[in-house]
Design a protein around this motif. Structure first.
Motif, PDB file in Angstrom:
ATOM      1  N   ASN A   1       3.678 -25.601 -30.279  1.00 28.33           N
ATOM      2  CA  ASN A   1       4.432 -26.644 -29.589  1.00 28.33           C
ATOM      3  C   ASN A   1       5.617 -26.098 -28.805  1.00 28.33           C
ATOM      4  O   ASN A   1       6.157 -26.794 -27.936  1.00 28.33           O
ATOM      5  CB  ASN A   1       4.967 -27.640 -30.620  1.00 28.33           C
ATOM      6  CG  ASN A   1       4.420 -29.037 -30.436  1.00 28.33           C
ATOM      7  OD1 ASN A   1       3.937 -29.394 -29.371  1.00 28.33           O
ATOM      8  ND2 ASN A   1       4.519 -29.844 -31.475  1.00 28.33           N
ATOM      9  N   THR A   2       6.029 -24.856 -29.109  1.00 31.76           N
ATOM     10  CA  THR A   2       7.284 -24.345 -28.544  1.00 31.76           C
ATOM     11  C   THR A   2       7.101 -22.957 -27.935  1.00 31.76           C
ATOM     12  O   THR A   2       6.671 -22.832 -26.780  1.00 31.76           O
ATOM     13  CB  THR A   2       8.378 -24.335 -29.637  1.00 31.76           C
ATOM     14  OG1 THR A   2       7.926 -23.575 -30.778  1.00 31.76           O
ATOM     15  CG2 THR A   2       8.718 -25.749 -30.090  1.00 31.76           C
ATOM     16  N   LEU A   3       7.398 -21.914 -28.701  1.00 29.88           N
ATOM     17  CA  LEU A   3       7.443 -20.560 -28.157  1.00 29.88           C
ATOM     18  C   LEU A   3       6.104 -20.089 -27.590  1.00 29.88           C
ATOM     19  O   LEU A   3       6.072 -19.285 -26.651  1.00 29.88           O
ATOM     20  CB  LEU A   3       7.911 -19.572 -29.236  1.00 29.88           C
ATOM     21  CG  LEU A   3       9.348 -19.737 -29.725  1.00 29.88           C
ATOM     22  CD1 LEU A   3       9.636 -18.733 -30.835  1.00 29.88           C
ATOM     23  CD2 LEU A   3      10.339 -19.557 -28.577  1.00 29.88           C
ATOM     24  N   LEU A   4       4.996 -20.570 -28.151  1.00 26.24           N
ATOM     25  CA  LEU A   4       3.681 -20.097 -27.724  1.00 26.24           C
ATOM     26  C   LEU A   4       2.882 -21.163 -26.980  1.00 26.24           C
ATOM     27  O   LEU A   4       1.656 -21.072 -26.887  1.00 26.24           O
ATOM     28  CB  LEU A   4       2.880 -19.595 -28.943  1.00 26.24           C
ATOM     29  CG  LEU A   4       3.454 -18.376 -29.663  1.00 26.24           C
ATOM     30  CD1 LEU A   4       2.592 -18.010 -30.862  1.00 26.24           C
ATOM     31  CD2 LEU A   4       3.590 -17.183 -28.722  1.00 26.24           C
TER      32      LEU A   4
ATOM     33  N   VAL B   1      -2.846  -1.854 -30.773  1.00 30.10           N
ATOM     34  CA  VAL B   1      -3.659  -1.898 -29.557  1.00 30.10           C
ATOM     35  C   VAL B   1      -2.832  -2.457 -28.401  1.00 30.10           C
ATOM     36  O   VAL B   1      -2.887  -1.950 -27.271  1.00 30.10           O
ATOM     37  CB  VAL B   1      -4.924  -2.745 -29.788  1.00 30.10           C
ATOM     38  CG1 VAL B   1      -5.767  -2.803 -28.512  1.00 30.10           C
ATOM     39  CG2 VAL B   1      -5.740  -2.201 -30.947  1.00 30.10           C
ATOM     40  N   ALA B   2      -2.037  -3.496 -28.685  1.00 29.70           N
ATOM     41  CA  ALA B   2      -1.192  -4.090 -27.644  1.00 29.70           C
ATOM     42  C   ALA B   2      -0.139  -3.105 -27.145  1.00 29.70           C
ATOM     43  O   ALA B   2       0.243  -3.141 -25.968  1.00 29.70           O
ATOM     44  CB  ALA B   2      -0.532  -5.359 -28.172  1.00 29.70           C
TER      45      ALA B   2
ATOM     46  N   VAL C   1       3.231 -11.059 -33.593  1.00 32.08           N
ATOM     47  CA  VAL C   1       2.631 -10.227 -32.539  1.00 32.08           C
ATOM     48  C   VAL C   1       2.566 -11.006 -31.221  1.00 32.08           C
ATOM     49  O   VAL C   1       2.906 -10.475 -30.153  1.00 32.08           O
ATOM     50  CB  VAL C   1       1.230  -9.747 -32.960  1.00 32.08           C
ATOM     51  CG1 VAL C   1       0.554  -8.997 -31.811  1.00 32.08           C
ATOM     52  CG2 VAL C   1       1.316  -8.852 -34.188  1.00 32.08           C
ATOM     53  N   ALA C   2       2.140 -12.273 -31.285  1.00 30.27           N
ATOM     54  CA  ALA C   2       1.983 -13.057 -30.055  1.00 30.27           C
ATOM     55  C   ALA C   2       3.313 -13.371 -29.389  1.00 30.27           C
ATOM     56  O   ALA C   2       3.378 -13.480 -28.158  1.00 30.27           O
ATOM     57  CB  ALA C   2       1.228 -14.354 -30.359  1.00 30.27           C
ATOM     58  N   THR C   3       4.372 -13.517 -30.160  1.00 26.64           N
ATOM     59  CA  THR C   3       5.681 -13.759 -29.545  1.00 26.64           C
ATOM     60  C   THR C   3       6.300 -12.469 -29.013  1.00 26.64           C
ATOM     61  O   THR C   3       7.058 -12.505 -28.041  1.00 26.64           O
ATOM     62  CB  THR C   3       6.650 -14.425 -30.540  1.00 26.64           C
ATOM     63  OG1 THR C   3       6.742 -13.648 -31.735  1.00 26.64           O
ATOM     64  CG2 THR C   3       6.205 -15.830 -30.882  1.00 26.64           C
ATOM     65  N   HIS C   4       5.952 -11.344 -29.606  1.00 27.66           N
ATOM     66  CA  HIS C   4       6.561 -10.065 -29.222  1.00 27.66           C
ATOM     67  C   HIS C   4       5.859  -9.399 -28.052  1.00 27.66           C
ATOM     68  O   HIS C   4       6.498  -8.776 -27.195  1.00 27.66           O
ATOM     69  CB  HIS C   4       6.571  -9.117 -30.423  1.00 27.66           C
ATOM     70  CG  HIS C   4       7.383  -7.885 -30.237  1.00 27.66           C
ATOM     71  ND1 HIS C   4       6.841  -6.649 -29.954  1.00 27.66           N
ATOM     72  CD2 HIS C   4       8.725  -7.685 -30.278  1.00 27.66           C
ATOM     73  CE1 HIS C   4       7.802  -5.752 -29.848  1.00 27.66           C
ATOM     74  NE2 HIS C   4       8.958  -6.348 -30.034  1.00 27.66           N
ATOM     75  N   LYS C   5       4.530  -9.526 -27.999  1.00 26.36           N
ATOM     76  CA  LYS C   5       3.745  -8.855 -26.965  1.00 26.36           C
ATOM     77  C   LYS C   5       3.332  -9.885 -25.906  1.00 26.36           C
ATOM     78  O   LYS C   5       2.659 -10.873 -26.208  1.00 26.36           O
ATOM     79  CB  LYS C   5       2.507  -8.187 -27.573  1.00 26.36           C
ATOM     80  CG  LYS C   5       2.825  -7.138 -28.643  1.00 26.36           C
ATOM     81  CD  LYS C   5       3.687  -6.011 -28.101  1.00 26.36           C
ATOM     82  CE  LYS C   5       3.865  -4.865 -29.098  1.00 26.36           C
ATOM     83  NZ  LYS C   5       4.633  -5.255 -30.307  1.00 26.36           N
ATOM     84  N   PRO C   6       3.701  -9.660 -24.641  1.00 22.34           N
ATOM     85  CA  PRO C   6       3.530 -10.701 -23.620  1.00 22.34           C
ATOM     86  C   PRO C   6       2.088 -11.061 -23.302  1.00 22.34           C
ATOM     87  O   PRO C   6       1.825 -12.151 -22.803  1.00 22.34           O
ATOM     88  CB  PRO C   6       4.230 -10.107 -22.393  1.00 22.34           C
ATOM     89  CG  PRO C   6       4.270  -8.640 -22.637  1.00 22.34           C
ATOM     90  CD  PRO C   6       4.391  -8.469 -24.107  1.00 22.34           C
TER      91      PRO C   6
END
Length: 287
Positions: A236-239, A183-184, A208-213
């Protein structure tokens, strides 16, 4: 809404009972859910407003339209929106449109946003009996993307149907977050929220959350003391700008959730992002 005066925004709460006493689930699923969540209360929307107002919090409120798969009529989206409008200082209306409605559902999406001030849409693939990437649902996603509001998808195991023979017909496979990845891709401007720690697909949700903005994760449905370590690490970091406070009220209270969240090793500068700032940006509440 006095956003500056809020201490938190809960992006995941449920309208469980209509004004006339109509339940959001069939008797069988409702009773099984109550047992699974140890007899959680079922407040009215007005009672929810008072609860959050007392705590200086706002809350996103929705129900789930799964009539095609379950045969049980949903609580009216219009009622949810009207009740939230009566308490606009603390409540934010989302709607739910059964994805099996296809093009007709897309018209409903546009009407709810235009005429009722709906700020987003909730999908529960397992309960609605449809994979998120089924093309039947694509007219709805197109309308939601055009409206510029988020789509929130239940992911992972669900307490609905737990303990009922055959799970009450609820198929867990439809709530794999990798299905939402399609869907993203197909709706690149659609803001998507993956609801809950996505057991047993937590790593997939993080990927998915790190790959799709424009894919976010809400933390509802679990006490934070049970969060998988990789979820805490990514939050705490990437997200840190894409993770959202959600309780699953009334099934889990924000009081309990926040007390357990206080014990997590979350950086001081990240805590306000998770509790409020990320939701303010996603929901367009800053203006």
């Amino acid at each position: 809404m006095d956003v500056a005066g809020l201490v938190a925004i809960d992006v995941h709460t449920h309208a469980e009972v209509s004004r006339e006493g109509h339940r959001s689930l069939s008797d069988e699923l409702f009773e099984a859910s109550a047992k699974y969540f140890k007899g959680a209360a079922r407040p009215s929307i007005s009672e929810m407003a008072a609860y959050y107002r007392e705590r200086r919090m706002a809350a996103v409120v929705f129900t789930v339209d799964a009539e095609h798969a379950t045969g049980h009529p949903a609580i009216s989206n219009e009622e949810v929106a009207e009740s939230c409008a009566e308490h606009a200082d603390v409540l934010i209306p989302f709607a739910s449109v059964d994805p099996w409605k296809g093009v007709g559902g897309a018209r409903e999406v546009r009407r709810l946003v235009r005429d009722h001030g709906v700020r987003g849409f909730k999908f529960h693939p397992s309960l609605q009996g449809m994979a998120p990437n089924d093309p039947v649902a694509y007219p709805l996603y197109e309308a939601i993307e055009e409206a510029g509001v988020p789509a929130l998808f239940h992911t992972g195991q669900t307490g609905i149907g737990a303990g009922v023979p055959g799970g009450g017909g609820v198929r867990l496979k439809y709530s794999d977050p990798m299905l939402v990845d399609d869907v993203a891709v197909d709706f690149p401007e659609l803001r998507i929220v993956l609801a809950h720690p996505s057991f047993p697909w937590q790593d997939e949700a993080l990927a998915v959350a790190t790959h799709k903005p424009y894919v976010y994760i809400d933390l509802s449905g679990w006490s934070p003391k049970y969060f998988p370590p990789q979820l805490v690490r990514y939050a705490n970091t990437l997200l840190k700008d894409k993770v959202l406070f959600g309780s699953d009220y009334p099934l889990i209270t924000p009081d309990r959730w926040l007390a357990d969240f206080d014990t997590l090793d979350i950086k001081p500068e990240v805590r306000p992002r998770i509790l409020k700032d990320n939701a303010v940006r996603l929901l367009g509440l800053g203006g």
